[in-house]
Design a protein around this motif. Structure first.
Motif, PDB file in Angstrom:
ATOM      1  N   GLY A   1       1.030  -1.209   0.156  1.00  0.00           N
ATOM      2  CA  GLY A   1      -0.224  -0.127  -0.126  1.00  0.00           C
ATOM      3  C   GLY A   1       0.785   1.164   0.070  1.00  0.00           C
TER       4      GLY A   1
ATOM      5  N   ALA B   1       0.397   6.425   4.791  1.00  0.00           N
ATOM      6  CA  ALA B   1       1.197   5.575   5.974  1.00  0.00           C
ATOM      7  C   ALA B   1       2.367   4.880   5.290  1.00  0.00           C
ATOM      8  CB  ALA B   1       0.084   4.701   6.514  1.00  0.00           C
TER       9      ALA B   1
ATOM     10  N   GLU C   1       2.189  -1.330  -4.902  1.00  0.00           N
ATOM     11  CA  GLU C   1       0.886  -0.597  -4.758  1.00  0.00           C
ATOM     12  C   GLU C   1       0.125  -1.224  -5.941  1.00  0.00           C
ATOM     13  OE1 GLU C   1      -0.940   1.866  -3.409  1.00  0.00           O
ATOM     14  OE2 GLU C   1      -2.330   1.463  -5.054  1.00  0.00           O
ATOM     15  N   GLN C   2      -1.136  -1.535  -5.683  1.00  0.00           N
ATOM     16  CA  GLN C   2      -2.245  -1.981  -6.552  1.00  0.00           C
ATOM     17  C   GLN C   2      -2.522  -1.395  -7.711  1.00  0.00           C
ATOM     18  OE1 GLN C   2      -5.576  -3.382  -4.583  1.00  0.00           O
ATOM     19  NE2 GLN C   2      -6.375  -0.893  -3.951  1.00  0.00           N
ATOM     20  N   ASN C   3      -2.659   0.204  -7.596  1.00  0.00           N
ATOM     21  CA  ASN C   3      -3.008   1.244  -8.450  1.00  0.00           C
ATOM     22  C   ASN C   3      -1.970   1.540  -9.316  1.00  0.00           C
ATOM     23  OD1 ASN C   3      -5.687   1.206  -8.041  1.00  0.00           O
ATOM     24  ND2 ASN C   3      -5.199   2.567  -6.312  1.00  0.00           N
TER      25      ASN C   3
ATOM     26  N   THR D   1     -10.163  10.669  -0.823  1.00  0.00           N
ATOM     27  CA  THR D   1      -9.923  11.541   0.317  1.00  0.00           C
ATOM     28  C   THR D   1     -10.163  12.966  -0.169  1.00  0.00           C
ATOM     29  OG1 THR D   1      -8.674  12.168   2.154  1.00  0.00           O
ATOM     30  CG2 THR D   1      -7.405  11.630   0.251  1.00  0.00           C
TER      31      THR D   1
ATOM     32  N   GLY E   1      -8.964  17.838   3.496  1.00  0.00           N
ATOM     33  CA  GLY E   1      -8.800  18.578   4.534  1.00  0.00           C
ATOM     34  C   GLY E   1      -7.899  18.584   5.334  1.00  0.00           C
TER      35      GLY E   1
ATOM     36  N   VAL F   1      -1.245  -7.365  -3.450  1.00  0.00           N
ATOM     37  CA  VAL F   1      -0.567  -8.160  -2.783  1.00  0.00           C
ATOM     38  C   VAL F   1      -1.646  -8.977  -2.245  1.00  0.00           C
ATOM     39  CG1 VAL F   1       0.267  -8.631  -0.311  1.00  0.00           C
ATOM     40  CG2 VAL F   1       1.123  -6.894  -1.603  1.00  0.00           C
TER      41      VAL F   1
ATOM     42  N   ASP G   1      -5.113   3.621   8.124  1.00  0.00           N
ATOM     43  CA  ASP G   1      -6.169   3.195   8.448  1.00  0.00           C
ATOM     44  C   ASP G   1      -6.476   1.507   8.563  1.00  0.00           C
ATOM     45  OD1 ASP G   1      -6.917   5.742   7.840  1.00  0.00           O
ATOM     46  OD2 ASP G   1      -8.379   5.256   6.052  1.00  0.00           O
TER      47      ASP G   1
ATOM     48  N   GLY H   1      -7.721  11.383   8.401  1.00  0.00           N
ATOM     49  CA  GLY H   1      -6.645  10.553   8.710  1.00  0.00           C
ATOM     50  C   GLY H   1      -5.264  10.712   7.973  1.00  0.00           C
ATOM     51  N   ILE H   2      -5.057  11.709   7.150  1.00  0.00           N
ATOM     52  CA  ILE H   2      -3.768  11.790   6.356  1.00  0.00           C
ATOM     53  C   ILE H   2      -2.592  12.163   7.205  1.00  0.00           C
ATOM     54  CG2 ILE H   2      -2.613  13.024   4.279  1.00  0.00           C
ATOM     55  CD1 ILE H   2      -5.485  13.537   3.271  1.00  0.00           C
TER      56      ILE H   2
END
Ligand SMILES: Cc1cc2nc3c(=O)[nH]c(=O)nc-3n(C[C@H](O)[C@H](O)[C@H](O)COP(=O)(O)OP(=O)(O)OC[C@H]3O[C@@H](n4cnc5c(N)ncnc54)[C@H](O)[C@@H]3O)c2cc1C
Length: 400
Positions: free
Chosen positions: A19, A23, A42-44, A53, A56, A125, A280, A292-293
């Motif tokens: 990922g 994070a 990374e899958q993308n 997201t 903010g 993964v 996350d 959460g960023i």
């Protein structure tokens, strides 16, 4: 081909991170800076895309984290809008910023690469390799990679932690749907948070400008507290934005984003033998407003700081990794737990309650409101507020 050879050449890696969100990328940079060999999967096909997201954030936090100014847009007014009420906060020095999300996530990737981490895109993964209850690597769709430590930074699905038997996964989520619009007439200095059943049952709506005429308009709903679909409310929010004093005339969407965020307190265990969870994946975000960023960046860094010496000592057992979860609990545990309690409570409020609680918000100074939004829920600001407004203490307790 060249890229694959580079990967083969350095196997096995000290750490493989599943990922490439904030994070995973922050953990990668921290580990690589400390001399560890790191591979991020990374899958993308692109870092920070598709966007999941709204971006903010708080300017002082971005400054602390070294995110360049060009990657966030400052906002000098926040309006908190309930069905029949409104609290307005003006900032001569802006405290809220809205990130260029793709730019910021790619900046984190550049930092990780600069420190020596490798990144492989389009690679999903599928599961951890577990031998004698110890995680030894990851399986991909057609391949497997061994390493000394696996870090699950896959976000709300916590794909690897679940399969490693560390955590059953989350049950409660903020489910969001958002347009990123070109809105040439929209005020770029003002952000809105919108509560109440018309636009966001059991959640909230937002209007967040991020510069150059762009604005993110979104709705988030907590599932399963509500079974409503945020898409059904998003078009209504855009169509009726004029009622809220927002000018979206001539605006059109450029992107549509959807995403999920765990709306639970962080999990009990972040670490197992040979595996760590961050961001996350372990619920590091503040569920107060689903922010959460920066928490993900902090988590990635703290995890890297614990994992690097563990790798150096060739001990990546849970015992060696557990200081990460301990220091997280110590530093942020109380505020994040309070945030979660508030979130659970406000998710049940009806319109009348929102209107009366908004009246209370008006008592806060702009800085106090910013501190509360930042999940600084035990800070000195609260005691100062309580000392000068003892009559409103009961009201504050109602939120907490
Ligand atoms: C609608 C919405 C609005 C939000 N608004 C804000 C906001 O305004 N401000 C804020 O601070 N936070 C906000 N958040 C929360 C924030 O986006 C997250 O808390 C943060 O992105 C978490 O970072 P992360 O790195 O843990 O996970 P993520 O950002 O989710 O990154 C996980 C990465 O892992 C990849 N991945 C997943 N599974 C696999 C796999 N099996 N193999 C390989 N790669 C995989 C994903 O593609 C992704 O790139 C919002 C969230 C949502 C859903």
């Amino acid at each position: 081909m060249i890229f694959r050879l580079a990967i083969m050449d350095r196997m096995p890696f000290d750490a493989i991170i599943a990922g490439a969100g904030p994070a995973g990328l922050s953990a990668a940079a921290t580990l690589a800076e400390r001399g560890c060999s790191v591979l991020v999967l990374e899958q993308n096909h692109e870092i920070g895309s598709p966007i999941r997201t709204s971006g903010g954030t708080f300017i002082e936090e971005m400054q602390k984290l070294g995110i360049p100014e060009r990657l966030y847009h400052p906002v000098s007014r926040i309006r908190f809008v309930s069905p029949k009420n409104e609290a307005r906060f003006e900032y001569s020095i802006p405290r809220l910023g809205v990130l260029d999300v793709r730019g910021a996530f790619q900046f984190l990737a550049e930092k990780a690469i600069g420190a020596g981490a490798q990144i492989r895109l389009c690679t999903r993964v599928t599961q951890p390799i577990v031998e004698d209850d110890f995680v030894r690597g990851v399986k991909l769709q057609t391949d497997e990679l061994r390493c000394r430590l696996v870090i699950d930074a896959t976000g709300y699905r916590s794909a690897l932690l679940k399969q490693a038997g560390l955590d059953p996964g989350f049950q409660r989520f903020g489910v969001g749907s958002e347009y990123d619009m070109y809105a040439p007439r929209c005020d770029q200095d003002e952000a809105l948070l919108i509560v109440g059943s018309r636009f966001a049952p059991s959640g909230y709506g937002w209007i967040l400008p991020w510069g150059r005429g762009r604005v993110r308009v979104g709705v988030g709903v907590i599932h399963p507290d509500s079974r409503e679909n945020p898409d059904d409310y998003l078009d209504k929010l855009v169509a009726e934005s004029g009622r809220l004093g927002v000018d979206l005339k001539g605006a059109q969407p450029v992107e549509h984003h959807t995403g999920l965020i765990p709306s639970e307190r962080f999990v009990e265990k972040f670490a197992g033998d040979g595996i760590l969870g961050i961001g996350d994946a372990v619920g590091n975000a503040s569920s107060l407003v689903g922010e959460g960023i920066r928490w993900a960046i902090y988590a990635g860094r703290m995890a890297g700081e614990v994992a690097a010496p563990a790798l150096a000592k060739s001990d990546v057992s849970r015992r060696a990794l557990v200081p990460f979860e301990r220091s997280w609990r110590k530093k942020f545990g109380t505020d994040l737990s309070l945030a979660h309690n508030i979130n659970q409570r406000i998710a049940r409020w009806d319109d009348q309650k929102w209107d009366s609680r908004t009246e209370f918000l008006k008592l806060l100074s702009p800085d106090q409101f910013a501190e509360a939004m930042k999940t600084n829920l035990r800070g000195r600001w609260l005691w100062k507020f309580a000392a000068t407004r003892s009559r409103q203490l009961a009201e504050a307790a109602g939120w907490l």
